[in-house]
Design an enzyme around this catalytic site. Structure first.
Site, PDB file in Angstrom:
ATOM      1  N   GLN A   9       0.493  -1.086  -0.015  1.00 16.23           N
ATOM      2  CA  GLN A   9       0.041  -0.305  -0.433  1.00 16.23           C
ATOM      3  C   GLN A   9       0.885   1.295   0.074  1.00 16.23           C
ATOM      4  OE1 GLN A   9      -3.278  -0.974   2.649  1.00 16.23           O
ATOM      5  NE2 GLN A   9      -3.672   1.361   2.715  1.00 16.23           N
ATOM      6  N   SER A  87       4.082  -6.862   2.865  1.00 12.28           N
ATOM      7  CA  SER A  87       2.685  -6.600   3.516  1.00 12.28           C
ATOM      8  C   SER A  87       1.689  -6.895   2.220  1.00 12.28           C
ATOM      9  CB  SER A  87       2.791  -5.079   4.117  1.00 12.28           C
ATOM     10  OG  SER A  87       1.104  -4.666   4.919  1.00 12.28           O
ATOM     11  N   LEU A  88       0.362  -6.402   2.212  1.00  7.91           N
ATOM     12  CA  LEU A  88      -0.389  -6.819   1.020  1.00  7.91           C
ATOM     13  C   LEU A  88      -0.100  -7.182   0.121  1.00  7.91           C
ATOM     14  CD1 LEU A  88      -2.998  -5.655  -1.113  1.00  7.91           C
ATOM     15  CD2 LEU A  88      -1.699  -4.111  -1.915  1.00  7.91           C
ATOM     16  N   ARG A 112      -9.479  -8.349   3.135  1.00  3.95           N
ATOM     17  CA  ARG A 112      -8.540  -7.461   4.464  1.00  3.95           C
ATOM     18  C   ARG A 112      -8.434  -5.946   3.538  1.00  3.95           C
ATOM     19  NH1 ARG A 112      -2.683  -5.998   3.801  1.00  3.95           N
ATOM     20  NH2 ARG A 112      -1.509  -6.536   4.720  1.00  3.95           N
ATOM     21  N   HIS A 196      -0.276  -2.866  10.580  1.00  2.00           N
ATOM     22  CA  HIS A 196       0.724  -3.744  11.033  1.00  2.00           C
ATOM     23  C   HIS A 196       1.543  -3.151  13.124  1.00  2.00           C
ATOM     24  CE1 HIS A 196       0.924  -5.943   7.398  1.00  2.00           C
ATOM     25  NE2 HIS A 196       1.547  -4.274   7.496  1.00  2.00           N
ATOM     26  N   GLN A 245       0.717 -11.513  10.309  1.00  2.00           N
ATOM     27  CA  GLN A 245       0.894 -10.436   9.526  1.00  2.00           C
ATOM     28  C   GLN A 245      -0.154  -8.737  10.301  1.00  2.00           C
ATOM     29  OE1 GLN A 245       0.234  -8.771   5.782  1.00  2.00           O
ATOM     30  NE2 GLN A 245       1.719  -9.468   4.959  1.00  2.00           N
TER      31      GLN A 245
END
Length: 308
Positions: A9, A87-88, A112, A196, A245
């Protein structure tokens, strides 16, 4: 050896992947299938949407996933030894590596994004970039600020570039104290939630339930996963790490170092912009770094392959 890496992102931009859609029928079919699965036109948001709309987490995540996986699908993957995503981007990496099918990966990414956006509304928080601090010094900073609320390291992006995440008061206190404790710069980021961090906990159980509904396979190539910074291929470990995560730190710098230790000498970022290329360069300048974002870069890569 070569690795594909996929951005997360923040790398989105208006008009993303439109030229790939127009020039490559295979990619166009995937994007049109995505519109059907999502029940709305994600391609219209990608190609014509405003920055404000594209910045909404529920749209940002499927848009970046779709851009990246469409570009990756057009390229030969036979010589890719390892993959990873920030991440993503980890979902894109897992889809590319065969751990998830396209349809399931897109649905999970969309879910998500919604869950993270909702968690950000339920538990308001923020994030900040801390530049020029060692990991040890950062831990001292966080220890000083935890009396003001929940705060933790969210992203270890590269040596001296760390993002923190948590409750607004605690993050702002850290930003205020950071220069006096050795930071070169500390700046709050414009985000819709404390990603996170433990503030994402409301999203965790629902994400786990959604992941339990899909098939996750052993990956055909190792995926260096954010939570453990180690190459993973086993389905049960993949499933567990994806749940963790959401509330755990993204150990990107450690992941790149682990991949290099495994013999990776070339990193190719697949997807929008050049964020990961910059991070990898700061982690280890000895490796080869490149990127594929648009249709011209796809064409150049394919032409190079034909010449070899």
């Amino acid at each position: 050896m070569k690795a594909f890496v996929f951005p997360g992102q923040g790398s989105q931009y208006c008009g993303m992947a439109e030229d790939i859609f127009q020039q490559y029928p295979e990619a166009r079919n995937l994007m049109e299938r995505a519109n059907e699965i999502l029940g709305y036109s994600i391609t219209d948001i990608m190609f014509n949407g405003s920055e404000e709309v594209l910045r909404e987490t529920r749209y940002t995540q499927p848009a970046i996933f779709l851009h990246s996986i469409c570009a990756a699908t057009l390229l030969s993957s036979t010589d890719v030894a390892m993959t990873a995503g920030h991440s993503l981007g980890e979902y894109t990496a897992l889809c590319f590596a065969g751990a998830m099918c396209f349809e399931d990966a897109l649905r999970i990414v969309s879910k998500r994004g919604e869950l993270m956006q909702n968690a950000g509304t339920l538990n308001p928080g923020t994030m900040a970039a801390i530049i020029g601090m060692s990991n040890d010094a950062l831990e001292d900073l966080l220890a000083e600020t935890r009396a003001s609320g929940v705060v933790q390291a969210a992203n270890f992006n590269s040596p001296g570039q760390i993002v923190i995440s948590g409750e607004i008061g605690a993050v702002r206190k850290a930003v205020e104290l950071a220069p006096s404790m050795g930071a070169r710069m500390a700046k709050e980021l414009v985000v819709s939630g404390a990603f996170h961090s433990p503030l994402m906990k409301p999203a965790e159980e629902e994400l786990k339930a959604s992941l339990d509904e899909i098939t996750i396979n052993n990956s055909r190539i190792p995926v260096c996963m954010n939570v453990v910074a180690q190459p993973i291929t086993m389905a049960d470990e993949i499933r567990k790490n994806l749940v963790l995560q959401l509330t755990s730190s993204v150990r990107w710098a450690q992941s790149v170092e682990a991949m290099i230790a495994e013999g990776i000498t070339s990193f190719i970022e697949i997807g929008p912009q050049k964020v990961l290329q910059g991070l990898v360069k700061r982690i280890d300048r000895s490796v080869t770094i490149s990127g594929i974002d648009n249709a011209n870069q796809v064409a150049q890569c394919l032409a190079t392959k034909q010449e070899q």
